[in-house]
Design an enzyme around this catalytic site. Structure first.
Site, short mmCIF file in Angstrom:
data_model
loop_
_atom_site.label_atom_id
_atom_site.label_comp_id
_atom_site.label_asym_id
_atom_site.label_seq_id
_atom_site.Cartn_x
_atom_site.Cartn_y
_atom_site.Cartn_z
N ARG A 1 -2.89 18.12 2.06
CA ARG A 1 -1.51 18.62 2.05
C ARG A 1 -0.94 18.46 0.64
NH1 ARG A 1 0.38 13.56 1.10
NH2 ARG A 1 -0.53 11.93 2.39
N HIS B 1 0.80 -1.22 0.00
CA HIS B 1 0.00 0.00 0.00
C HIS B 1 0.84 1.27 0.00
CE1 HIS B 1 -3.32 -2.66 0.56
NE2 HIS B 1 -2.85 -3.10 1.70
#
Ligand code: ADP
Length: 500
Positions: free
Chosen positions: A292, A235
């Protein structure tokens, strides 16, 4: 515009932000831990302030020290980069309370997207498709079993506070739930201090496609198009590209509009990213929004010609976005390889050491966003990503060929890296055809990890001769030759590969 900005990060992203500041005529302040004394990002900035000991909990994560450094140096704003304090709502609030500007979204938007369950709820309210799953955190393994039985296996247990692929467990049958629930909760508590876990249907072989969003404080919210981030190991993204082979102009528009809707619902301002899973049938599901700057932002910059980091600063200073959505179309193709200090031949174990030699690729269409130099010590305190190698080409085939060429030009001696793994990836027929999904890399891993046979006998002598000739050409022929070390053999082998 601000006179001075403090960069609350290290490594390649700190350098990236300092570069944006300089181009905008804004002075920059770097911060650094004891381990980063004299590091490239501290020298690139106009000023540098020590904020504590090597462990990030004693330096890069200590918000008060960072804010104090900004106040002391007269910085007007703080850019958090990614990681560390970038998605901590309390930090964004503390920055504002200190009378400074946070170069990122409003704290409420961070909070709205900070928990995956809260983000899912917001998406559902805005009629944005999400992966079928539970609406909130699960109290017990029993509750998880009941929910999984209803949704149907396989399912994915996920930490509500998750990030970086931590706290996730695939569960294929009811008998595995108990152990997986405990493990996911423990991992989530250790990583995020919060053991809330929920559950989603595990989508088989989707792609990970994300949309870059840019929003100003005057109500304009734009989609800068997609990034293809399916090449992941555990992942964790290893390579990203823009655009995606799986996204047509119509799908791009639909996903972009969806991302903009999510951003508006969250009251979003500044740069953010909506992550989606895209299934083989072209259906997409909202996963989460990262509030972000992303590691992989450069591929979007290269295909849109929009400097995302500069716009983050300009938006924070109150500027208006001057583009219309219709003007934003990807041009050409960009690929990014994350160069990490992990040893592919050794299960991607982190490798440590001192960078003895760094040969950085250049030439047409090549961008190097790095945080290391010869002499840099690579330790275990921080993320293993040393640099990002990014290329642009007229089309995907040219970008792949260019990345292959650029990787051949890259030499990092002294520490093992993912470079050879990426080289092999560029040579892989399925990758070149764009035929992959988020599980493809794991399935393919064995063939992408080469164990280079040690040179022997005549071959070794030939390699040594080639190596010395190359050193001579570079004018680095040592007066007295030491016995070739492992690194030198490796360089010789690479030179050999270059010739073949
Ligand atoms: P994190 O915040 O930890 O990165 P994400 O929710 O973004 O977690 O998921 C990380 C990765 O896990 C995704 O990029 C995808 O590869 C995989 N993934 C997440 N949710 C699912 C799902 N429901 N089915 C299949 N894979 C998933």
């Amino acid at each position: 515009m601000f006179d001075k900005v403090l960069v609350a990060n290290r490594g390649e992203i700190a350098l990236r932000i300092v570069r944006a500041c300089r181009e905008l005529g804004v002075a920059s302040v770097a911060v650094y831990s004891d381990a980063d004394t004299g590091a490239p990002h501290t020298r690139a900035a106009d000023e540098a302030v020590n904020i504590g000991a090597a462990p990030s909990a004693e330096s890069y994560l200590v918000g008060e020290r960072i804010i104090a450094a900004a106040l002391r140096t007269g910085a007007r704003a703080i850019h958090p980069g990614y990681g560390f304090l970038a998605e901590r709502e309390w930090f964004a609030r503390a920055v504002l309370e200190a009378g400074l500007v946070f170069i990122g979204p409003p704290p409420d938007a961070i909070a709205a997207m900070g928990s995956k369950t809260a983000a899912r709820a917001l998406a559902i309210q805005s009629s944005v498709p999400v992966v079928p799953g539970t609406a909130s955190a699960l109290a017990t393994a029993d509750a998880a079993r009941k929910a999984a039985d209803e949704i149907g296996y396989p399912v994915l247990l996920k930490a509500a506070a998750g990030g970086g692929g931590k706290g996730m467990r695939v569960v294929r049958a009811s008998g595995e739930i108990e152990a997986a629930f405990g493990a996911a909760a423990r991992e989530a508590r250790a990583a995020f201090g919060d053991d809330a876990v929920y559950l989603e249907k595990y989508i088989s072989q989707p792609r990970h496609v994300e949309i870059q969003v840019l929003a100003d404080s005057h109500g304009t919210v734009l989609s800068l198009g997609e990034r293809e981030c399916s090449l992941q190991r555990r992942h964790q993204k290893m390579l990203e590209e823009a655009p995606s082979v799986a996204v047509s102009p119509e799908l791009r528009r639909a996903m972009g509009e969806t991302a903009v809707r999510v951003a508006r619902a969250a009251g979003y301002v500044n740069a953010g990213t909506c992550e989606f899973l895209l299934d083989a049938g072209g259906k997409f599901y909202f996963l989460e929004m990262n509030t972000r700057l992303q590691v992989e932002h450069p591929v979007t910059e290269l295909v849109t010609d929009i400097d995302i980091v500069q716009w983050q600063i300009r938006i924070a200073a109150g500027e208006k976005l001057p583009f219309a959505q219709s003007e934003i179309e990807p041009r050409g193709w960009a690929i990014e390889c994350r160069i990490t200090s992990e040893d592919p031949a050794n299960g991607f174990l982190p490798s440590t050491g001192v960078v003895q030699y760094l040969g950085v690729p250049s030439g047409p269409g090549v961008r190097w966003d790095g945080g290391i130099e010869a002499g840099s010590e690579v330790g275990l305190h921080y993320d293993p990503m040393l640099a990002k190698l990014i290329v642009w080409g007229e089309n995907r085939a040219q970008a792949v060929a260019r990345m292959h060429r650029a990787l051949l030009e890259l030499t990092i001696d002294g520490v093992e890296t993912s470079r050879d793994f990426h080289l092999r990836l560029m040579e892989d027929a399925e990758f070149r055809a764009g035929e992959f999904d988020i599980q493809w890399l794991e399935r393919r891993l064995d063939s992408l990890i080469a164990v280079s046979p040690p040179p022997e006998g005549v071959r070794a002598a030939a390699l040594a001769a080639a190596f010395l000739a190359e050193e001579d050409r570079l004018g680095r022929m040592p007066a007295m030759l030491p016995v070739a070390s492992g690194d030198q053999w490796k360089r010789a082998a690479r030179l050999d590969a270059l010739r073949e």
